[in-house]
Design a protein around this motif. Structure first.
Motif, PDB file in Angstrom:
ATOM      1  N   UNK A 111      -1.158  -1.416  -3.422  1.00  0.00           N
ATOM      2  CA  UNK A 111      -0.663  -2.640  -3.053  1.00  0.00           C
ATOM      3  C   UNK A 111       0.760  -2.290  -2.301  1.00  0.00           C
ATOM      4  N   UNK A 112       1.448  -1.607  -2.757  1.00  0.00           N
ATOM      5  CA  UNK A 112       2.884  -1.400  -1.974  1.00  0.00           C
ATOM      6  C   UNK A 112       2.740  -0.553  -0.787  1.00  0.00           C
ATOM      7  N   UNK A 113       1.666   0.224  -0.780  1.00  0.00           N
ATOM      8  CA  UNK A 113       1.439   0.948   0.532  1.00  0.00           C
ATOM      9  C   UNK A 113       1.052   0.074   1.589  1.00  0.00           C
ATOM     10  N   UNK A 114       0.372  -1.094   1.498  1.00  0.00           N
ATOM     11  CA  UNK A 114       0.023  -1.829   2.263  1.00  0.00           C
ATOM     12  C   UNK A 114       1.011  -2.651   2.811  1.00  0.00           C
ATOM     13  N   UNK A 115       1.959  -3.074   1.846  1.00  0.00           N
ATOM     14  CA  UNK A 115       3.026  -4.035   2.283  1.00  0.00           C
ATOM     15  C   UNK A 115       3.832  -3.430   3.185  1.00  0.00           C
TER      16      UNK A 115
END
Length: 271
Positions: free
Chosen positions: A49-53
């Motif tokens: 999730x963090x990587x996408x954001x």
């Protein structure tokens, strides 16, 4: 020259209320990273999730995931270190024997991260979570409680209204060897209760990154209860204007809100 490590929370701090990092913040941070600033983030989110954001920002230091449970390399997109539950897991299982609150257990099968959810255990907030993560291949529904504990367990997440979740929090918060984080969702009325190994926190993970980078000072930015540990260990700690009062009370100073790109503006002016 004293070398400083800068660490920012994501939701409610670097991210605006629409769950994105603004183009203005991204441009400032990428410019500073190109100049060699030691900057990373610490979040309750999963690495996926963090990587996408953060995909538009050139983070290159280890990033802190799941409130310090996981250190990961943003370049290779692989975990560096994972904190796992040990014998305290049996005490958690015992405390959860009669639990009916929905959520998921994060575990690893080899190098594969999986979110294990019990079929039939649901509520409005959890249904919303599953709908928002309908393409997440890490989510696996299981049909027995025992299957929730397969794999190597590193994290528990429960989602419910505060009055329903409070009794569960009271039951587990005294278990030795674990860390409990109980706070309201940033974007919905429900609360989240998250359990991680006792040796895992944003503060302990920051200490590891600090040593890896050879930094002498730490400056952090946050807005929520799960940022308290890193505020307490940092040399300087700045709360966004939208932060909870508990965090503002222990902050070095208050900066502009997440919606006003407070973190990026402060870094541009002071780093």
């Amino acid at each position: 020259m004293i070398k400083t490590l800068y660490v920012t929370d994501l939701d409610g701090t670097l991210l605006r209320d629409d769950k994105i990092i603004s183009n203005e913040s991204a441009a400032i941070l990428n410019r500073l990273l190109g100049q060699g600033i030691c900057l990373t983030y610490a979040t309750a989110r999963s690495f996926n999730s963090a990587s996408k954001i953060t995909r538009n920002i050139s983070f290159n230091l280890p990033v802190i995931i799941r409130n310090g449970t996981i250190l990961a390399n943003p370049l290779s997109r692989r975990e560096i270190e994972i904190s796992l539950f040990g014998e305290e897991l049996q005490h958690i299982r015992q405390a959860l024997t009669d639990n009916t609150i929905p959520g998921f257990v994060t575990a690893y099968f080899g190098s594969t991260e999986v979110k294990l959810c019990l079929t039939g255990r649901t509520n409005e907030g959890f249904r919303e979570y599953l709908q928002n993560h309908s393409t997440d291949r890490r989510i696996h529904m299981v049909d027995t409680k025992d299957k929730l504990y397969e794999g190597k367990t590193c994290y528990f997440t429960f989602i419910a209204p505060k009055n329903e979740l409070q009794p569960l929090y009271e039951r587990v918060k005294h278990i030795e060897g674990i860390t409990c984080i109980f706070q309201q969702d940033k974007y919905r009325p429900e609360y989240w209760l998250e359990l991680c190994p006792g040796n895992a926190s944003k503060a302990s993970a920051i200490q590891k990154v600090k040593q890896l980078c050879g930094c002498q000072r730490v400056i952090v930015f946050g807005d929520s209860a799960n940022d308290i540990s890193m505020f307490q260990m940092a040399d300087e700690a700045y709360a966004t204007e939208n932060a909870i009062n508990e965090l503002k009370e222990i902050a070095t100073g208050i900066i502009e809100s997440n919606n006003a790109d407070g973190v990026a503006k402060w870094l541009e002016a002071h780093s």
